[in-house]
Motif scaffolding. Structure first.
Motif, PDB file in Angstrom:
ATOM      1  N   ALA A 166      -1.026  11.179   2.976  1.00  0.00           N
ATOM      2  CA  ALA A 166      -1.728   9.964   2.816  1.00  0.00           C
ATOM      3  C   ALA A 166      -1.123   9.174   3.917  1.00  0.00           C
ATOM      4  CB  ALA A 166      -1.710   9.254   1.620  1.00  0.00           C
ATOM      5  N   LEU A 169      -6.628  10.438   3.944  1.00  0.00           N
ATOM      6  CA  LEU A 169      -5.911  11.167   3.084  1.00  0.00           C
ATOM      7  C   LEU A 169      -6.272  12.656   2.947  1.00  0.00           C
ATOM      8  CD1 LEU A 169      -4.645  11.351   0.258  1.00  0.00           C
ATOM      9  CD2 LEU A 169      -6.704  10.660  -1.039  1.00  0.00           C
ATOM     10  N   GLU A 227       2.550   6.806  -6.958  1.00  0.00           N
ATOM     11  CA  GLU A 227       1.489   7.434  -7.582  1.00  0.00           C
ATOM     12  C   GLU A 227       1.606   8.846  -7.366  1.00  0.00           C
ATOM     13  OE1 GLU A 227      -0.371   6.607  -9.915  1.00  0.00           O
ATOM     14  OE2 GLU A 227      -1.345   4.507  -9.499  1.00  0.00           O
ATOM     15  N   ALA A 228       2.032   9.188  -5.812  1.00  0.00           N
ATOM     16  CA  ALA A 228       2.004  10.455  -5.350  1.00  0.00           C
ATOM     17  C   ALA A 228       3.255  11.188  -6.068  1.00  0.00           C
ATOM     18  CB  ALA A 228       2.223  10.852  -3.898  1.00  0.00           C
ATOM     19  N   LYS A 276       0.858  -1.207  -0.068  1.00  0.00           N
ATOM     20  CA  LYS A 276       0.192  -0.143  -0.259  1.00  0.00           C
ATOM     21  C   LYS A 276       0.971   1.376  -0.097  1.00  0.00           C
ATOM     22  CE  LYS A 276      -4.151  -1.530   2.410  1.00  0.00           C
ATOM     23  NZ  LYS A 276      -5.060  -1.421   3.667  1.00  0.00           N
ATOM     24  N   ASN A 314      -5.920   5.622  -7.083  1.00  0.00           N
ATOM     25  CA  ASN A 314      -5.165   4.740  -6.335  1.00  0.00           C
ATOM     26  C   ASN A 314      -4.729   4.952  -4.947  1.00  0.00           C
ATOM     27  OD1 ASN A 314      -5.574   2.840  -8.486  1.00  0.00           O
ATOM     28  ND2 ASN A 314      -3.437   2.945  -9.014  1.00  0.00           N
ATOM     29  N   ILE A 315      -4.256   6.068  -4.677  1.00  0.00           N
ATOM     30  CA  ILE A 315      -3.959   6.623  -3.388  1.00  0.00           C
ATOM     31  C   ILE A 315      -4.944   6.337  -2.555  1.00  0.00           C
ATOM     32  CG2 ILE A 315      -2.990   8.865  -2.141  1.00  0.00           C
ATOM     33  CD1 ILE A 315      -1.493   9.683  -4.564  1.00  0.00           C
ATOM     34  N   ASP A 316      -6.049   6.980  -2.696  1.00  0.00           N
ATOM     35  CA  ASP A 316      -7.295   6.792  -1.779  1.00  0.00           C
ATOM     36  C   ASP A 316      -7.701   5.635  -1.709  1.00  0.00           C
ATOM     37  OD1 ASP A 316      -9.385   8.104  -0.358  1.00  0.00           O
ATOM     38  OD2 ASP A 316     -10.785   7.688  -1.995  1.00  0.00           O
ATOM     39  N   LEU A 360      -4.833   9.509  -8.103  1.00  0.00           N
ATOM     40  CA  LEU A 360      -5.654   9.877  -6.738  1.00  0.00           C
ATOM     41  C   LEU A 360      -6.378   9.091  -6.131  1.00  0.00           C
ATOM     42  CD1 LEU A 360      -5.918  13.644  -7.146  1.00  0.00           C
ATOM     43  CD2 LEU A 360      -4.244  12.718  -5.545  1.00  0.00           C
ATOM     44  N   CYS A 407      -5.548   2.907  -1.078  1.00  0.00           N
ATOM     45  CA  CYS A 407      -4.645   2.290  -0.274  1.00  0.00           C
ATOM     46  C   CYS A 407      -4.243   3.025   1.074  1.00  0.00           C
ATOM     47  CB  CYS A 407      -3.148   2.501  -1.235  1.00  0.00           C
ATOM     48  SG  CYS A 407      -3.143   1.404  -2.452  1.00  0.00           S
ATOM     49  N   SER A 408      -5.108   4.235   1.186  1.00  0.00           N
ATOM     50  CA  SER A 408      -4.834   5.076   2.364  1.00  0.00           C
ATOM     51  C   SER A 408      -5.837   4.923   3.322  1.00  0.00           C
ATOM     52  CB  SER A 408      -4.797   6.711   1.956  1.00  0.00           C
ATOM     53  OG  SER A 408      -3.851   6.884   0.907  1.00  0.00           O
ATOM     54  N   ILE A 461       1.149   4.237  -2.805  1.00  0.00           N
ATOM     55  CA  ILE A 461       0.948   5.604  -2.608  1.00  0.00           C
ATOM     56  C   ILE A 461       2.114   6.547  -2.811  1.00  0.00           C
ATOM     57  CG2 ILE A 461       0.640   7.232  -0.673  1.00  0.00           C
ATOM     58  CD1 ILE A 461      -0.869   5.098   1.010  1.00  0.00           C
TER      59      ILE A 461
END
Lengths: 124, 156
Positions: free
Chosen positions: B143, B129, B56-57, B49, B121-123, B119, B125-126, B53
């Motif tokens: 995140a 956020l 992607e970030a 995860k 994907n980040i969401d 974003l 995995c977080s 993050i």
């Protein structure tokens, strides 16, 4: 299924990682979108892609992929192969396109005999 | 058990500078942090995860942020991934969060990114956020992934 089985099935050339072809392939994922690979790829998955940039190696490393097969005869730059060697990620290239590769792997699925039997019968 | 080590985990801060269009640093930083987290004995799902993050970030900063910083804070309870950039900012964060919405160029799409999933994907995995963005000034993304929450060790 081992990586050398995949090599035979896809008639692939090994670009690096000859000594790692004994590894087991538990799954494969064919995709040209890194974002999707990051979200869906599970450990020990074999990646099939037409992307040849450095991100495919980083993605394979981050996601614990078992290796990468470049489809359609594509070959990465030497720097990508060098990076892949550092991470111990085997790289292969095949002349076959994504659909053909997926079909061959599906028909030769050694994990689920019912899939092999059914798929083979359906195809023939 | 991997999580038993957490109470002994020291507070760690990792920092990476991201220059405009420095796409290499995204994967490189994700790889390096992954190794650090593996050395700390964290569960592979948490490592996955956090690595996603970071990837992607950091790509978002390299693509949209002109330049910025990526910082990872590791403490016994959580891992915080933070990016701070001086880009154009996000006019509509809610819209940017939608899967499929993208302002990426053809060059970015050719690399396999820019599908409007960063974003999202980040969401996914977080556990937490926060995005603070001002048009013309930049964007700060935070995140957080909890280490002891049972949910955080399942697949994203």
């Amino acid at each position: 299924m081992k990586l050398f089985d995949v090599q035979k099935i896809l008639e692939a050339e090994v670009l690096c990682g000859d000594d790692l072809l004994h590894k087991d392939v538990h799954n494969w994922f064919a995709c040209d979108l890194i974002n999707e690979m990051l979200l869906y790829v599970t450990p020990d998955t074999l990646l099939l892609t037409s992307l040849t940039n450095i991100h495919i190696v980083h993605t394979a490393q981050v996601m614990d992929a078992i290796g990468v097969v470049f489809v359609g005869g594509k070959r990465p730059a030497e720097s990508v192969i060098t990076n892949s060697k550092l991470y111990n990620i085997p790289l292969l290239t095949t002349k076959h396109l994504t659909f053909e590769c997926c079909g061959r792997l599906f028909l030769n699925n050694l994990h689920d005999p019912t899939v092999v039997k059914d798929a083979t019968n359906a195809y023939r | 058990m991997p999580t038993d080590n957490l109470q002994f985990t020291p507070h760690i801060k990792l920092e990476f500078k991201i220059n405009e269009k420095d796409f290499f640093v995204a994967g490189e930083s994700a790889s390096r942090v992954k190794k650090t987290l593996q050395q700390l004995g964290l569960h592979q799902d948490i490592i996955k995860k956090v690595a996603i993050i970071i990837y992607e970030a950091a790509m978002n900063v390299a693509i949209h942020g002109n330049h910025g910083m990526l910082r990872i804070y590791i403490d016994p309870e959580s891992i915080l991934v933070e990016t701070d950039d001086e880009g154009d900012g996000i006019p509509d964060i809610e819209l940017a969060m939608q899967e499929g919405y993208s302002t990426a160029t053809h060059e970015i799409r050719e690399m396999g990114f820019g599908a409007g999933m960063g974003l999202f994907n980040i969401d996914q995995c977080s556990d937490e956020l926060h995005i603070d963005s001002k048009v013309g000034t930049g964007t700060k993304l935070q995140a957080k992934v909890y280490l002891r929450k049972k949910d955080s060790i399942s697949d994203p």
